[in-house]
Write an enzyme that holds these catalytic residues in place. Structure first.
Site, PDB file in Angstrom:
ATOM      1  CB  SER A  30      -0.607  -8.070  -0.463  1.00  0.00           C
ATOM      2  OG  SER A  30      -1.359  -8.646   0.577  1.00  0.00           O
ATOM      3  CE  LYS A  82      -4.399  -1.451   0.400  1.00  0.00           C
ATOM      4  NZ  LYS A  82      -5.508  -0.979  -0.437  1.00  0.00           N
ATOM      5  N   GLY A 120     -15.804 -13.162   1.453  1.00  0.00           N
ATOM      6  CA  GLY A 120     -15.960 -11.829   0.861  1.00  0.00           C
ATOM      7  C   GLY A 120     -15.763 -11.868  -0.635  1.00  0.00           C
ATOM      8  CD  GLU A 145     -13.446 -11.687  -4.117  1.00  0.00           C
ATOM      9  OE1 GLU A 145     -13.425 -10.510  -3.719  1.00  0.00           O
ATOM     10  OE2 GLU A 145     -14.245 -12.089  -4.980  1.00  0.00           O
ATOM     11  CG  ASP A 172     -16.642  -7.713  -2.881  1.00  0.00           C
ATOM     12  OD1 ASP A 172     -16.013  -8.327  -1.991  1.00  0.00           O
ATOM     13  OD2 ASP A 172     -16.197  -6.714  -3.455  1.00  0.00           O
ATOM     14  CB  SER A 190      -8.975  -2.673   7.638  1.00  0.00           C
ATOM     15  OG  SER A 190      -8.091  -3.204   6.662  1.00  0.00           O
TER      16      SER A 190
END
Length: 337
Positions: free
Chosen positions: A319, A68, A223, A219, A225, A93
């Site tokens: 990650s 990130k 979750g 994912e 989606d 988060s």
């Protein structure tokens, strides 16, 4: 277009402001000498398990402990001076929170971060430690984006979301650019999927630098989606998923990330929390790496055969590594029991 349902191309192409590989290349210039050029690791054990040649991009060794930092630093450094002086606001988060906090400190920019009250204590402490103002909220009852707008508007803060932002997406794509520059063309690139910033950015880089490479997102099963959105050709919103992959507890893809993913990603698969724990144990025991549950998403799919690696050169994104030591020890211990 990969992932596009019949007759729906117009919806994707109508999205404006999509970043391109040129933006990824510019991001690489901005973060050069600031972000770590993280190592690419290999494991003969992992190769034997999967029948492929695996290249792990170790973003758990990135500044602030996760990929990130790339997108955060790129986005803040691209702001005009007046906007930097007023400050930035984001919601996360944990990993994006820490990244924004550290990037802001390096660039001399005030930062306010909205974080869920149940985020890992280490991530909240690290965000505050980098000098950011932290505002806590209940992720199950409050809307973090609405809360962010309420705080940002009167103070003139620039909102930098964790994934649905052109400069954030471009910054994340630099990890795939570095990976391909280091090891050469790939047959498959497997990335983690929460809101889609990493997967979208990696897809931009892979398309440009390794034509023919299949990009696959992973994912948590609870979750899915992103998988549902990919299959149905529209953004699907779900309740906050309950999973140990706290960095992938987003409820929907963004319009920018979705458009790129539909156009450039080959498939999206899911893994269970149990598979994430097994992968954490593999990294700790075999590769001597501390990896958080979310950081294990891509590797879990490959190591558990959900992505076919046989006779292929496969890039795998690790990650992040931001996990409470007590939680890490408990999870690894449970796996051994």
């Amino acid at each position: 277009m990969r992932g596009t349902m019949p007759g729906e191309q117009a919806e994707t192409t109508a999205v404006s402001g999509l970043p391109t590989f040129a933006d990824v290349a510019r991001a690489a210039e901005r973060i050069a000498g600031v972000a770590h050029r993280t190592p690419v690791l290999t494991s003969r054990t992992a190769d034997a398990m999967t029948g492929g040649r695996l290249f792990f991009k170790a973003e758990n060794l990135q500044r602030a402990g996760a990929f990130k930092f790339r997108g955060a630093y790129n986005a803040i450094s691209a702001l005009p001076e007046a906007a930097r002086a007023r400050g930035v606001l984001s919601f996360s988060s944990g990993n994006h929170a820490q990244a924004i906090a550290l990037a802001s400190r390096l660039l001399g920019v005030p930062a306010t971060i909205i974080m869920p009250s149940d985020a890992p204590a280490a991530k909240i402490a690290a965000t505050r430690g980098y000098g950011a103002e932290v505002v806590l909220y209940d992720r199950y009852t409050q809307d973090r984006e609405a809360l962010g707008r309420e705080i940002a508007a009167p103070r003139g803060l620039t909102v930098i979301p964790p994934f649905n932002h052109p400069d954030v997406i471009a910054g994340q794509g630099t990890l795939a650019q570095e990976l391909i520059e280091a090891v050469g063309p790939l047959d498959v690139l497997v990335a983690c999927l929460g809101g889609g910033g990493q997967l979208a950015g990696c897809a931009l880089a892979a398309d440009a630098l390794s034509p023919g490479c299949r990009v696959i997102g992973v994912e948590p099963e609870a979750g899915n989606d992103g998988q549902r959105s990919f299959q149905e050709g529209r953004v699907v919103t779900i309740p906050v998923p309950r999973t140990i992959a706290d960095g992938a507890q987003s409820t929907a893809l963004g319009d920018l990330t979705f458009a790129i993913i539909r156009a450039r990603v080959a498939d999206i698969v899911t893994v269970t929390d149990a598979q994430l724990v097994e992968t954490m144990r593999f990294f700790a025991g075999r590769m001597k790496l501390m990896v958080e549950p979310t950081g294990c998403l891509a590797a879990a799919a490959v190591l558990h055969g959900l992505v076919d690696a046989r006779d292929k050169r496969v890039g795998v994104v690790i990650s992040g590594g931001n996990v409470d030591l007590a939680a890490f020890a408990r999870l690894i211990g449970d796996a051994e029991a």
